[in-house]
Write an enzyme that holds these catalytic residues in place. Structure first.
Site, PDB file in Angstrom:
ATOM      1  N   LYS A 187      -3.241 -34.569 -51.782  1.00  0.00           N
ATOM      2  CA  LYS A 187      -3.512 -33.912 -50.504  1.00  0.00           C
ATOM      3  C   LYS A 187      -3.938 -34.950 -49.443  1.00  0.00           C
ATOM      4  O   LYS A 187      -4.035 -36.137 -49.745  1.00  0.00           O
ATOM      5  CB  LYS A 187      -4.564 -32.808 -50.704  1.00  0.00           C
ATOM      6  CG  LYS A 187      -4.069 -31.689 -51.651  1.00  0.00           C
ATOM      7  CD  LYS A 187      -3.104 -30.733 -50.978  1.00  0.00           C
ATOM      8  CE  LYS A 187      -2.214 -29.873 -51.834  1.00  0.00           C
ATOM      9  NZ  LYS A 187      -2.730 -29.013 -52.858  1.00  0.00           N
TER      10      LYS A 187
HETATM   11  C1  LIG Z   1      -2.626 -27.764 -53.794  1.00  0.00           C
HETATM   12  C2  LIG Z   1      -2.630 -26.325 -53.388  1.00  0.00           C
HETATM   13  C3  LIG Z   1      -3.584 -25.418 -53.872  1.00  0.00           C
HETATM   14  C4  LIG Z   1      -4.508 -25.732 -55.006  1.00  0.00           C
HETATM   15  O1  LIG Z   1      -5.318 -26.809 -54.796  1.00  0.00           O
HETATM   16  P1  LIG Z   1      -6.193 -27.375 -56.028  1.00  0.00           P
HETATM   17  O2  LIG Z   1      -7.259 -28.163 -55.367  1.00  0.00           O
HETATM   18  O3  LIG Z   1      -5.252 -28.212 -56.852  1.00  0.00           O
HETATM   19  O4  LIG Z   1      -6.713 -26.220 -56.788  1.00  0.00           O
HETATM   20  C5  LIG Z   1      -3.621 -24.155 -53.349  1.00  0.00           C
HETATM   21  N1  LIG Z   1      -2.736 -23.762 -52.415  1.00  0.00           N
HETATM   22  C6  LIG Z   1      -1.779 -24.583 -51.952  1.00  0.00           C
HETATM   23  C7  LIG Z   1      -0.855 -24.086 -50.890  1.00  0.00           C
HETATM   24  C8  LIG Z   1      -1.675 -25.886 -52.444  1.00  0.00           C
HETATM   25  O5  LIG Z   1      -0.697 -26.691 -52.008  1.00  0.00           O
END
Ligand SMILES: *Cc1c(COP(=O)(O)O)cnc(C)c1O
Length: 387
Positions: A187
């Site tokens: 991210k």
């Molecule tokens: C990455 C992601 C999540 C989950 O994030 P985590 O921190 O891995 O639990 C939720 N929603 C979207 C749209 C994502 O891309």
């Protein structure tokens, strides 16, 4: 210029992050403690609203679960989610025994629209989870207005939207019930695994804090600094184990400081791609309005104008040329669990289906140089036989 494989994504971790983790490891306090607290305070101040509570958790998935639990989602309730998202957005609804109601998305933004949201509302609708795909905000003014009209809770899945401006305001400071960010490895900033719930609603904040640590009425850090005996605590609900350890928060504290620099870098790369592809028939992402911004977590391209090559062939050819690509997302209606449990079919989501069949995500991350971006562009042109 290096000719090694350019991966689809890589985190950028500096010495400050590494040293802070080492200091946590040496300090004797490695789980949730002073660094998690410091990270939360820094996050609230980054958002720039004094009344915001930031609650650090071990993933965005757990944060979304806590937020939906805190607004009272329970069995029998319906929660509206886009089909064009990661499975976490919908699985949290099932954790609480409620029913996800899937809606199609907009052709240009890939986002849930106000009209698809409105059309999916029933007397059972308890909440909606808009996802800001790739880092471009949904039409939040309309979504919030409809939610207010029907008394529906709004939990924003802002996993891609850090930082994203929507009409002059940062995502995380709008009038939804809660917003959840992700610090997963790929991210826009990372803690390895981690997430943050933000809200201005004190009841929601309090419930999230209690439920993130076993339903204990005070978190571990407060417990040891209060006047009560150190061993004393009370369990008020069967909570979860969702707290963020200081080892992760140590990374987050420094990543957060670098967010403005990361944002500039991502914008530069996006701008470079827009310029490089402008004469080609590649479908590019919708750009934000003037007082808004895009976080560029993902750079999606659409290949629907290129009939000679399938999306999958394109990705394998790119890989042969040393460039890693990905696809965002395989819409939920195509996954066996969601499809079979809720009787979903591609005809119900024509836009998402079309976008998925033609979408490729090309590399865009802060560790890329402009030469790396140039290499991606060259490979795209070569694969599409464009001179
Ligand atoms: C990455 C992601 C999540 C989950 O994030 P985590 O921190 O891995 O639990 C939720 N929603 C979207 C749209 C994502 O891309």
């Amino acid at each position: 210029m290096s000719y090694s494989f350019l991966p689809y994504a890589l985190p950028e971790i500096g010495d400050a992050e590494i040293n802070e983790v080492v200091s946590s490891l040496k300090s004797g306090w490695i789980t949730t403690g002073p660094k998690a607290k410091k990270f939360e305070l820094a996050f609230s101040s980054f958002l720039g609203r004094e009344d915001i509570e930031s609650i650090a958790v071990n993933s965005a998935t757990s944060g979304l679960h806590l937020a939906l639990e805190a607004v009272g989602v329970q069995p029998g309730d319906e929660v509206i989610v886009p089909t064009y998202t990661f499975t976490a957005t919908a699985e949290i609804v099932r954790y609480l025994g409620a029913t996800p109601v899937f809606v199609d998305v907009d052709f240009e933004s890939y986002n849930m629209t106000a009209s698809s949201f409105r059309a999916a509302i029933t007397p059972k609708t308890k909440a909606v989870v808009p996802v800001h795909f790739a880092g471009l905000a949904c039409d939040m003014d309309s979504i919030l207005a409809i939610a207010k009209e029907f008394n529906i809770k709004v939990i924003e899945d802002a996993a891609h939207a850090l930082p994203t401006y929507y009409k002059g305001r940062l995502i995380g400071t709008l009038d939804s019930d809660a917003t959840v960010f992700s610090f997963y490895a790929n991210k826009t900033m990372t803690t390895g695994e981690g997430g943050m719930v933000v809200t201005t609603n004190l009841d929601i904040a309090k419930r999230c804090k209690v439920m993130r640590l076993h339903g204990i009425s005070k978190d571990a850090f407060d417990r040891y600094s209060s006047t009560k005996p150190a061993w004393s605590y009370e369990v008020v609900a069967p909570g979860y184990k969702y707290n963020m350890p200081d080892i992760s928060a140590a990374i987050g504290i420094h990543q957060l400081k670098r967010l403005p620099e990361f944002k500039v870098k991502r914008e530069q790369l996006a701008k470079y791609y827009f310029e490089a592809f402008k004469d080609m028939h590649i479908g590019l992402a919708k750009l934000p309005q003037e007082d808004s911004s895009h976080a560029w977590h993902i750079f999606p391209i659409q290949l629907s104008n290129y009939k000679g090559i399938t999306r999958d062939q394109f990705i394998s050819r790119m890989s042969e040329l040393g460039v890693g690509c990905s696809v965002h997302f395989i819409p939920l209606h195509l996954h066996p669990y969601w499809r079979d449990t809720f009787n979903l079919s591609p005809e119900m989501f024509p836009v998402a289906q079309h976008l998925f069949e033609n979408e490729v995500s090309i590399p865009l991350y802060t560790r890329m140089s402009l030469e790396d971006a140039e290499r991606v562009v060259k490979a795209v042109k070569q694969v599409l036989s464009y001179d």
